[in-house]
Design a protein around this motif. Structure first.
Motif, PDB file in Angstrom:
ATOM      1  N   UNK A 130     -14.233  40.684  11.090  1.00  0.00           N
ATOM      2  CA  UNK A 130     -15.164  41.356  12.189  1.00  0.00           C
ATOM      3  C   UNK A 130     -16.519  40.629  12.275  1.00  0.00           C
ATOM      4  N   UNK A 131     -17.021  40.901  13.431  1.00  0.00           N
ATOM      5  CA  UNK A 131     -18.362  40.007  14.005  1.00  0.00           C
ATOM      6  C   UNK A 131     -19.308  40.900  13.503  1.00  0.00           C
ATOM      7  N   UNK A 132     -20.199  40.583  12.591  1.00  0.00           N
ATOM      8  CA  UNK A 132     -21.319  41.008  11.801  1.00  0.00           C
ATOM      9  C   UNK A 132     -22.424  41.058  12.849  1.00  0.00           C
ATOM     10  N   UNK A 133     -23.307  42.049  13.100  1.00  0.00           N
ATOM     11  CA  UNK A 133     -24.664  41.986  13.657  1.00  0.00           C
ATOM     12  C   UNK A 133     -25.597  40.912  13.324  1.00  0.00           C
ATOM     13  N   UNK A 134     -25.436  40.549  12.006  1.00  0.00           N
ATOM     14  CA  UNK A 134     -26.279  39.508  11.523  1.00  0.00           C
ATOM     15  C   UNK A 134     -26.034  38.037  12.019  1.00  0.00           C
ATOM     16  N   UNK A 135     -24.679  38.171  12.267  1.00  0.00           N
ATOM     17  CA  UNK A 135     -24.132  36.597  12.538  1.00  0.00           C
ATOM     18  C   UNK A 135     -23.929  36.543  14.116  1.00  0.00           C
ATOM     19  N   UNK A 136     -25.098  36.890  14.944  1.00  0.00           N
ATOM     20  CA  UNK A 136     -25.073  36.679  16.334  1.00  0.00           C
ATOM     21  C   UNK A 136     -25.371  35.117  16.467  1.00  0.00           C
ATOM     22  N   UNK A 137     -25.664  34.943  17.949  1.00  0.00           N
ATOM     23  CA  UNK A 137     -26.049  33.281  18.161  1.00  0.00           C
ATOM     24  C   UNK A 137     -27.473  33.254  18.113  1.00  0.00           C
ATOM     25  N   UNK A 194     -26.411  28.861  14.615  1.00  0.00           N
ATOM     26  CA  UNK A 194     -25.168  29.382  15.441  1.00  0.00           C
ATOM     27  C   UNK A 194     -25.400  29.369  16.889  1.00  0.00           C
ATOM     28  N   UNK A 195     -24.323  29.224  17.554  1.00  0.00           N
ATOM     29  CA  UNK A 195     -24.578  29.170  18.733  1.00  0.00           C
ATOM     30  C   UNK A 195     -23.552  29.983  19.645  1.00  0.00           C
ATOM     31  N   UNK A 196     -23.099  30.992  18.851  1.00  0.00           N
ATOM     32  CA  UNK A 196     -22.098  32.164  19.550  1.00  0.00           C
ATOM     33  C   UNK A 196     -22.019  33.197  18.303  1.00  0.00           C
ATOM     34  N   UNK A 197     -21.804  34.526  18.498  1.00  0.00           N
ATOM     35  CA  UNK A 197     -21.487  35.528  17.555  1.00  0.00           C
ATOM     36  C   UNK A 197     -20.444  34.775  16.844  1.00  0.00           C
ATOM     37  N   UNK A 198     -20.569  34.754  15.481  1.00  0.00           N
ATOM     38  CA  UNK A 198     -19.450  34.162  14.666  1.00  0.00           C
ATOM     39  C   UNK A 198     -18.841  35.144  13.733  1.00  0.00           C
ATOM     40  N   UNK A 199     -17.632  35.257  13.220  1.00  0.00           N
ATOM     41  CA  UNK A 199     -17.049  36.312  12.294  1.00  0.00           C
ATOM     42  C   UNK A 199     -18.093  36.211  10.970  1.00  0.00           C
ATOM     43  N   UNK A 200     -17.656  37.170  10.410  1.00  0.00           N
ATOM     44  CA  UNK A 200     -18.569  37.242   9.049  1.00  0.00           C
ATOM     45  C   UNK A 200     -17.869  36.565   7.955  1.00  0.00           C
ATOM     46  N   UNK A 201     -18.540  35.502   7.355  1.00  0.00           N
ATOM     47  CA  UNK A 201     -18.007  34.595   6.549  1.00  0.00           C
ATOM     48  C   UNK A 201     -17.824  35.021   5.175  1.00  0.00           C
ATOM     49  N   UNK A 202     -17.920  36.234   4.887  1.00  0.00           N
ATOM     50  CA  UNK A 202     -17.941  36.507   3.590  1.00  0.00           C
ATOM     51  C   UNK A 202     -18.691  35.985   2.499  1.00  0.00           C
ATOM     52  N   UNK A 203     -19.897  35.858   2.771  1.00  0.00           N
ATOM     53  CA  UNK A 203     -20.972  35.130   1.886  1.00  0.00           C
ATOM     54  C   UNK A 203     -20.770  33.571   1.913  1.00  0.00           C
ATOM     55  N   UNK A 204     -20.069  33.199   2.864  1.00  0.00           N
ATOM     56  CA  UNK A 204     -20.334  31.684   2.992  1.00  0.00           C
ATOM     57  C   UNK A 204     -21.448  31.020   3.684  1.00  0.00           C
ATOM     58  N   UNK A 205     -22.071  31.767   4.254  1.00  0.00           N
ATOM     59  CA  UNK A 205     -23.200  31.579   4.975  1.00  0.00           C
ATOM     60  C   UNK A 205     -24.296  32.393   4.500  1.00  0.00           C
ATOM     61  N   UNK A 206     -25.610  31.783   4.594  1.00  0.00           N
ATOM     62  CA  UNK A 206     -26.759  32.547   4.526  1.00  0.00           C
ATOM     63  C   UNK A 206     -27.644  32.494   5.553  1.00  0.00           C
ATOM     64  N   UNK A 210     -18.277  23.538  18.882  1.00  0.00           N
ATOM     65  CA  UNK A 210     -18.779  24.317  20.159  1.00  0.00           C
ATOM     66  C   UNK A 210     -18.438  25.876  19.704  1.00  0.00           C
ATOM     67  N   UNK A 211     -19.342  26.878  20.336  1.00  0.00           N
ATOM     68  CA  UNK A 211     -18.656  28.368  19.925  1.00  0.00           C
ATOM     69  C   UNK A 211     -18.997  28.775  18.789  1.00  0.00           C
ATOM     70  N   UNK A 212     -19.736  27.964  17.954  1.00  0.00           N
ATOM     71  CA  UNK A 212     -19.817  28.191  16.660  1.00  0.00           C
ATOM     72  C   UNK A 212     -21.208  27.736  15.975  1.00  0.00           C
ATOM     73  N   UNK A 213     -21.398  26.589  15.589  1.00  0.00           N
ATOM     74  CA  UNK A 213     -22.748  26.141  15.206  1.00  0.00           C
ATOM     75  C   UNK A 213     -23.010  24.700  15.192  1.00  0.00           C
TER      76      UNK A 213
END
Length: 238
Positions: free
Chosen positions: A154-161, A181-193, A125-128
């Protein structure tokens, strides 16, 4: 010295000015030479002109084919995907230029029926919400949003809901981790594409997010992906 009479001089002068006659044979020979030269030029024109036209057409065709195959995948990549789940349908826009290799792999898997019957194996919840190959799902800790360890990111604009993405894996991996994603999530430092977004069916995503899960964030009642179909245009996708 004897003088020449003026009348004799006039007659000699007329004889010198009178041009010599051209024989008929010379005229015929000259005419034949001109005709042969003209025929040779015409034959050369008939031989070389079609070849030049053919060469031009060939070069144009080669150029057009080269242009067509310069980026064939980019031109042929579908722009949308329809995710059919046991909770409803979700329409996704695919960012074709975002990560070409990932997009190509995702589209190929969709077209080959890879996602038929695949489950959403983790719901945080509140993630993905996550689904895909079991061999790439990892442990529950990989997908837990821990405030203590994540709050400094930081919350990246590309990591929105409602973004479509996948987990970074080895290039030779045959599996594919699908997440929304189901919510704006923190920048995962390259862990997510992230390579797409939900344009219709946000309510379906939220309904899946609300399913009851166990302590490992796995749904107690299976949520299945019936199929994922890719579309070229928005009208057929919605």
């Amino acid at each position: 010295m004897a003088r020449i009479k003026p009348q004799a001089l006039l007659q000699q002068s007329k004889k010198k000015k009178t041009p010599s006659r051209i024989s008929v044979t010379t005229i015929i020979t000259f005419t034949l030479i001109v005709i042969l030269i003209a025929l040779s030029l015409y034959a050369a024109y008939q031989y070389w002109y079609p070849r030049q036209i053919n060469d031009l057409h060939t070069n144009l065709n080669n150029f057009e084919q080269a242009a067509m195959f310069e980026e064939p995948k980019k031109a042929s990549r579908p722009s949308y995907a329809v995710l059919d789940t046991s909770k409803g349908s979700v329409t996704l826009e695919i960012y074709k230029d975002a990560f070409p290799e990932v997009v190509d792999k995702f589209i190929n898997l969709c077209q080959n029926g890879y996602f038929k019957g695949v489950l959403f194996h983790h719901v945080v919840k509140n993630y993905a919400i996550l689904g895909g190959a079991k061999q790439t799902q990892g442990t529950a800790e990989d997908w837990t949003l821990k405030e203590q360890s994540q709050s400094h990111l930081a919350i990246s604009p590309k990591h929105e809901a409602f973004m479509l993405g996948t987990k970074t894996t080895k290039e030779d991996s045959e599996g594919f981790e699908l997440l929304i994603t189901t919510a704006p999530i923190p920048d995962q430092n390259g862990k997510l594409i992230l390579f797409g977004r939900v344009i219709k069916g946000e309510d379906v995503v939220q309904e899946i997010e609300e399913v009851e899960t166990d302590e490992n964030y796995q749904p107690k009642v299976p949520v299945e992906i019936n199929d994922v179909t890719v579309k070229q245009d928005l009208w057929t996708a919605v």
